[in-house]
Design a protein around this motif. Sequence first.
Motif, PDB file in Angstrom:
ATOM      1  N   GLN A  10       0.846  -1.181   0.000  1.00 48.29           N
ATOM      2  CA  GLN A  10       0.000   0.000   0.000  1.00 48.29           C
ATOM      3  C   GLN A  10       0.885   1.236   0.000  1.00 48.29           C
ATOM      4  OE1 GLN A  10      -2.425  -0.349   3.466  1.00 48.29           O
ATOM      5  NE2 GLN A  10      -3.867  -1.723   2.484  1.00 48.29           N
ATOM      6  N   THR A  11       0.411   2.264  -0.657  1.00 47.26           N
ATOM      7  CA  THR A  11       1.134   3.527  -0.707  1.00 47.26           C
ATOM      8  C   THR A  11       0.217   4.622  -0.178  1.00 47.26           C
ATOM      9  OG1 THR A  11       2.358   2.792  -2.649  1.00 47.26           O
ATOM     10  CG2 THR A  11       2.323   5.145  -2.211  1.00 47.26           C
ATOM     11  N   LEU A  12       0.705   5.365   0.778  1.00 47.47           N
ATOM     12  CA  LEU A  12      -0.053   6.491   1.306  1.00 47.47           C
ATOM     13  C   LEU A  12       0.030   7.625   0.297  1.00 47.47           C
ATOM     14  CD1 LEU A  12      -1.662   7.698   3.644  1.00 47.47           C
ATOM     15  CD2 LEU A  12       0.506   8.412   4.647  1.00 47.47           C
ATOM     16  N   TYR A  14      -2.520  10.470   0.184  1.00 46.39           N
ATOM     17  CA  TYR A  14      -2.912  11.689   0.884  1.00 46.39           C
ATOM     18  C   TYR A  14      -3.090  11.383   2.355  1.00 46.39           C
ATOM     19  CZ  TYR A  14      -4.206  13.972  -3.526  1.00 46.39           C
ATOM     20  OH  TYR A  14      -4.183  14.537  -4.784  1.00 46.39           O
ATOM     21  N   SER A  15      -2.874  12.387   3.186  1.00 47.66           N
ATOM     22  CA  SER A  15      -3.246  12.284   4.596  1.00 47.66           C
ATOM     23  C   SER A  15      -3.903  13.598   4.980  1.00 47.66           C
ATOM     24  CB  SER A  15      -2.036  11.985   5.483  1.00 47.66           C
ATOM     25  OG  SER A  15      -1.084  13.014   5.383  1.00 47.66           O
ATOM     26  N   ALA A  16      -4.807  13.519   5.948  1.00 45.37           N
ATOM     27  CA  ALA A  16      -5.529  14.720   6.376  1.00 45.37           C
ATOM     28  C   ALA A  16      -5.591  14.749   7.894  1.00 45.37           C
ATOM     29  CB  ALA A  16      -6.937  14.723   5.792  1.00 45.37           C
ATOM     30  N   GLU A  17      -5.481  15.952   8.409  1.00 43.46           N
ATOM     31  CA  GLU A  17      -5.590  16.167   9.850  1.00 43.46           C
ATOM     32  C   GLU A  17      -6.539  17.338  10.069  1.00 43.46           C
ATOM     33  OE1 GLU A  17      -1.592  15.641  12.088  1.00 43.46           O
ATOM     34  OE2 GLU A  17      -1.156  16.603  10.152  1.00 43.46           O
ATOM     35  N   VAL A  29      -4.200  19.027   4.602  1.00 44.00           N
ATOM     36  CA  VAL A  29      -4.134  17.875   3.689  1.00 44.00           C
ATOM     37  C   VAL A  29      -2.741  17.825   3.080  1.00 44.00           C
ATOM     38  CG1 VAL A  29      -5.078  16.791   1.619  1.00 44.00           C
ATOM     39  CG2 VAL A  29      -6.594  18.044   3.182  1.00 44.00           C
ATOM     40  N   THR A  30      -2.107  16.669   3.214  1.00 47.50           N
ATOM     41  CA  THR A  30      -0.770  16.466   2.666  1.00 47.50           C
ATOM     42  C   THR A  30      -0.852  15.528   1.472  1.00 47.50           C
ATOM     43  OG1 THR A  30       0.169  16.731   4.875  1.00 47.50           O
ATOM     44  CG2 THR A  30       1.575  15.710   3.216  1.00 47.50           C
ATOM     45  N   ASP A  31      -0.342  15.986   0.344  1.00 51.31           N
ATOM     46  CA  ASP A  31      -0.232  15.170  -0.863  1.00 51.31           C
ATOM     47  C   ASP A  31       1.139  14.508  -0.792  1.00 51.31           C
ATOM     48  OD1 ASP A  31       0.357  14.191  -3.431  1.00 51.31           O
ATOM     49  OD2 ASP A  31      -0.766  15.791  -4.414  1.00 51.31           O
ATOM     50  N   ARG A  32       1.161  13.235  -0.466  1.00 53.93           N
ATOM     51  CA  ARG A  32       2.423  12.512  -0.280  1.00 53.93           C
ATOM     52  C   ARG A  32       3.133  12.235  -1.598  1.00 53.93           C
ATOM     53  NH1 ARG A  32       3.531  12.593   5.238  1.00 53.93           N
ATOM     54  NH2 ARG A  32       1.537  12.549   6.294  1.00 53.93           N
ATOM     55  N   SER A  39      -3.776  23.876   3.505  1.00 55.16           N
ATOM     56  CA  SER A  39      -4.588  23.989   4.714  1.00 55.16           C
ATOM     57  C   SER A  39      -5.681  25.020   4.491  1.00 55.16           C
ATOM     58  CB  SER A  39      -3.722  24.365   5.917  1.00 55.16           C
ATOM     59  OG  SER A  39      -3.139  25.627   5.726  1.00 55.16           O
TER      60      SER A  39
END
Length: 66
Positions: A10-12, A14-17, A29-32, A39
Amino acid sequence: MQTQTHTPTQTLVYSAELVEQDGVFTLVVTDRTHDTVQSVQVPKRAVDKLPYFLSLLTSRQFSMFR
């Protein structure tokens, strides 16, 4: 007909906080893939509706997009 294979890795992507500071909510939101961060401030009423928005993603109504 092209056959698509899935790998078990699996590859991350996007991540969101959702961060709260002094009553102000900020969605980060981070575009990995492209190593970028965006933000935006989010109103409390939108934060309160977050469970509803998430339920839409799993609803039968939107299952055609999966």
